[in-house]
Structure formats: structure tokens, C-alpha cells
Write a protein that holds these residues in place. Sequence first.
Motif, PDB file in Angstrom:
ATOM      1  N   VAL A  69       8.738  31.508  56.708  1.00  5.80           N
ATOM      2  CA  VAL A  69       8.166  30.193  56.907  1.00  5.80           C
ATOM      3  C   VAL A  69       8.917  29.235  58.048  1.00  5.80           C
ATOM      4  O   VAL A  69       9.928  29.309  57.902  1.00  5.80           O
ATOM      5  N   THR A  70       8.110  28.855  58.793  1.00  6.93           N
ATOM      6  CA  THR A  70       8.399  28.087  60.044  1.00  6.93           C
ATOM      7  C   THR A  70       8.139  26.566  59.963  1.00  6.93           C
ATOM      8  O   THR A  70       8.463  25.803  60.759  1.00  6.93           O
ATOM      9  N   ASP A  71       7.398  26.285  59.016  1.00  4.78           N
ATOM     10  CA  ASP A  71       6.707  24.969  59.125  1.00  4.78           C
ATOM     11  C   ASP A  71       5.830  24.643  57.757  1.00  4.78           C
ATOM     12  O   ASP A  71       5.430  25.487  57.178  1.00  4.78           O
ATOM     13  N   ILE A  72       5.572  23.358  57.476  1.00  2.00           N
ATOM     14  CA  ILE A  72       4.901  23.107  56.127  1.00  2.00           C
ATOM     15  C   ILE A  72       3.787  22.053  56.863  1.00  2.00           C
ATOM     16  O   ILE A  72       4.183  20.964  57.459  1.00  2.00           O
ATOM     17  N   GLU A  73       2.444  22.285  56.761  1.00  5.08           N
ATOM     18  CA  GLU A  73       1.670  21.685  57.196  1.00  5.08           C
ATOM     19  C   GLU A  73       1.003  20.876  56.185  1.00  5.08           C
ATOM     20  O   GLU A  73       0.714  21.440  55.026  1.00  5.08           O
ATOM     21  N   ILE A  74       0.700  19.450  56.622  1.00  2.00           N
ATOM     22  CA  ILE A  74       0.119  18.544  55.502  1.00  2.00           C
ATOM     23  C   ILE A  74      -1.379  18.606  55.612  1.00  2.00           C
ATOM     24  O   ILE A  74      -2.002  18.249  56.915  1.00  2.00           O
ATOM     25  N   ILE A  75      -2.187  19.130  54.691  1.00  2.00           N
ATOM     26  CA  ILE A  75      -3.405  19.292  54.674  1.00  2.00           C
ATOM     27  C   ILE A  75      -4.127  18.121  54.386  1.00  2.00           C
ATOM     28  O   ILE A  75      -5.259  17.463  55.196  1.00  2.00           O
ATOM     29  N   GLU A  76      -3.681  17.079  53.651  1.00  2.00           N
ATOM     30  CA  GLU A  76      -4.034  15.896  52.969  1.00  2.00           C
ATOM     31  C   GLU A  76      -3.284  14.919  52.500  1.00  2.00           C
ATOM     32  O   GLU A  76      -2.441  15.614  51.704  1.00  2.00           O
ATOM     33  N   ASP A  77      -2.998  13.760  53.041  1.00  2.00           N
ATOM     34  CA  ASP A  77      -2.346  12.744  52.295  1.00  2.00           C
ATOM     35  C   ASP A  77      -3.255  11.961  51.493  1.00  2.00           C
ATOM     36  O   ASP A  77      -3.953  11.083  51.854  1.00  2.00           O
ATOM     37  N   PHE A  78      -3.435  12.212  50.154  1.00  2.00           N
ATOM     38  CA  PHE A  78      -4.409  11.483  49.322  1.00  2.00           C
ATOM     39  C   PHE A  78      -3.648  10.438  48.279  1.00  2.00           C
ATOM     40  O   PHE A  78      -4.139  10.244  47.221  1.00  2.00           O
ATOM     41  N   SER A  79      -2.511   9.752  48.934  1.00  2.15           N
ATOM     42  CA  SER A  79      -1.630   8.986  48.183  1.00  2.15           C
ATOM     43  C   SER A  79      -2.480   7.636  47.581  1.00  2.15           C
ATOM     44  O   SER A  79      -2.316   7.182  46.688  1.00  2.15           O
ATOM     45  N   SER A  80      -3.410   7.258  48.594  1.00  5.84           N
ATOM     46  CA  SER A  80      -4.011   6.106  48.378  1.00  5.84           C
ATOM     47  C   SER A  80      -5.077   6.220  47.177  1.00  5.84           C
ATOM     48  O   SER A  80      -5.495   5.171  46.497  1.00  5.84           O
ATOM     49  N   THR A  81      -5.553   7.381  46.856  1.00  6.39           N
ATOM     50  CA  THR A  81      -6.440   7.566  45.653  1.00  6.39           C
ATOM     51  C   THR A  81      -6.226   8.170  44.517  1.00  6.39           C
ATOM     52  O   THR A  81      -6.528   8.429  43.501  1.00  6.39           O
ATOM     53  N   ALA A  82      -4.679   8.692  44.487  1.00  7.66           N
ATOM     54  CA  ALA A  82      -4.022   9.521  43.417  1.00  7.66           C
ATOM     55  C   ALA A  82      -3.529   8.458  42.389  1.00  7.66           C
ATOM     56  O   ALA A  82      -3.064   7.420  42.853  1.00  7.66           O
ATOM     57  N   ARG A  83      -3.562   8.889  41.111  1.00 18.17           N
ATOM     58  CA  ARG A  83      -3.137   8.063  40.140  1.00 18.17           C
ATOM     59  C   ARG A  83      -1.383   8.091  39.995  1.00 18.17           C
ATOM     60  O   ARG A  83      -1.132   9.309  40.184  1.00 18.17           O
ATOM     61  N   CYS A  84      -0.748   7.348  39.408  1.00 14.75           N
ATOM     62  CA  CYS A  84       0.711   7.228  39.434  1.00 14.75           C
ATOM     63  C   CYS A  84       1.067   8.159  38.380  1.00 14.75           C
ATOM     64  O   CYS A  84       2.254   8.685  38.108  1.00 14.75           O
ATOM     65  N   ASP A  85       0.202   8.565  37.289  1.00 17.30           N
ATOM     66  CA  ASP A  85       0.554   9.254  36.160  1.00 17.30           C
ATOM     67  C   ASP A  85       0.036  10.719  36.062  1.00 17.30           C
ATOM     68  O   ASP A  85      -0.227  11.370  35.175  1.00 17.30           O
ATOM     69  N   GLU A  86      -0.076  11.060  37.352  1.00 14.91           N
ATOM     70  CA  GLU A  86      -0.624  12.662  37.536  1.00 14.91           C
ATOM     71  C   GLU A  86       0.169  13.520  38.447  1.00 14.91           C
ATOM     72  O   GLU A  86       0.686  12.746  39.329  1.00 14.91           O
ATOM     73  N   GLY A  87       0.168  14.422  38.460  1.00 17.54           N
ATOM     74  CA  GLY A  87       0.845  15.337  39.555  1.00 17.54           C
ATOM     75  C   GLY A  87       2.441  15.702  38.971  1.00 17.54           C
ATOM     76  O   GLY A  87       2.739  15.428  37.618  1.00 17.54           O
ATOM     77  N   PHE A  88       2.932  16.392  39.612  1.00 16.68           N
ATOM     78  CA  PHE A  88       4.315  16.938  39.555  1.00 16.68           C
ATOM     79  C   PHE A  88       5.342  15.816  39.000  1.00 16.68           C
ATOM     80  O   PHE A  88       6.188  15.816  37.990  1.00 16.68           O
ATOM     81  N   LEU A  89       5.298  14.641  39.787  1.00 19.02           N
ATOM     82  CA  LEU A  89       6.019  13.506  39.474  1.00 19.02           C
ATOM     83  C   LEU A  89       5.554  12.498  38.936  1.00 19.02           C
ATOM     84  O   LEU A  89       4.005  12.455  39.348  1.00 19.02           O
TER      85      LEU A  89
END
Length: 224
Positions: A9-29
Motif C-alpha cells: 500500500v502506497t496511499d489511501i485514496e478518499i473516494i467520498e467525504d460524506f460527513s455532512s450527511t452521515a448520522r452521529c450514531d452510525e459507523g464504526f465510531l
Amino acid sequence: MRTDTGSAVTDIEIIEDFSSTARCDEGFLRLKRLRCRNRRADGSTSEVYRVDVVDRPRLDAVAVVVFRRGASGLEVLTRMNLRPAAYFRRDKPMVLPDGASYLRVEEIVAGLLEPEDRGEAGLRHRAAEEVREEAGYVVRPEDVRLLGAGFFVAPGILSEKVFPAAVDVTGLVPEPPSGDGSPLEEGGDVRWRPFGELLALCRAGQVPDAKTELCLLRLLAEQA
């Protein structure tokens, strides 16, 4: 487990930043945004203020110093782990820029505690499972030593506690680490470092993982 240089692995590419539409109570954190106030012994209260708390469904973790004894003394096993949050620091202003990439961070073996892991027996069981999965060594839970109480890494933000442990694998022959199949486990090379060298690298910022340094110091205190 070694990484083929052709597929490293040489890089991590951000495909989408969906912070503005994501709920605070979902996801890994899970992020809780609270309004709080302090209650005092005399019955008065403070002004209302905001508190952000980050946690996850599996609250705590165990970290394990996997070590062996050889002719040169104590050696500790470490893994190189992909750490996106540390990597994405590169785009932020820093008080002390260090020029480091942090695409991968060198750390000791660690993993999240599962709901069925209860008490000290549960800590030892999970530690043994993580050692098998991440380092390839099959150890018994009863061989795992607990290194004192759990600790917070960032108690102003994170609710997680890390419980330190250690296990001696001197003379054991490892199997290829199975991993968990996650893309974040790509390039999870393992290596052995002399104890003193690893501790010095922690203090120099070349192994900038707090749990690694703290667990090494806990083990060193037991050896004294």
C-alpha cells in the motif's frame, strides 16, 4: 506476514467525504453531542456547555506485548498497521511539522474486546485470540499476564479503555497470521525488535503509538 513490494500500500485514496450527511450514531465510531452542566456540592450549577463523546459498540480494547527471550535479551513483536486518521494529518496545519507520513504505524498487538469477554478471564481470552490472529502464535489464555489496570488514551474525547497484557512466546513456532480480511490489514508486516531499541524508538517519535510505549513500561516495571 510479509508484504510483497509489488502490492504494498502506497496511499489511501478518499473516494467520498460524506460527513455532512452521515448520522452521529452510525459507523464504526459513534459521536454523541451533548449539552451538559456541572452540579456542585452546594446545589448550584454551572452554565450549560457542549460535550462531544466518541465511543463504539465494542467499548474497550486489549493490547499485548508479545515477547521472547534470546541471546541478545528481550525482543518484542510489532506490526505495521494502516492508520488513516494519522495519515490524513498531512493535510492539516501542525505546530511541529515532522515530515512523517504515518501511512502505517508500528504498534504492538491489540484488538477490541467482544461482548462475551468478561472479567480477567475474558481479557486473557481476547489477548490470546489477538496474538493468534495478528502475530500467528498460538498461546493459552492462562499464559497471558495482565499488566495492571486499564488506561484511557484520550479521556477528554474517547470513552475507550485499553487493558495492557503480555505473553512470552519463547520457543514457540508461529503460523502465518490469519488477520481479519479487512483492507486495513493490508501490509500488516510483523517484526521483532530488541526491547530497549523499541522503547527508544517510542521516545524518539519513530514509533508514535502511546499504548505501545506505556505497555512496554508496564512490562519493564514487572521485570525490575
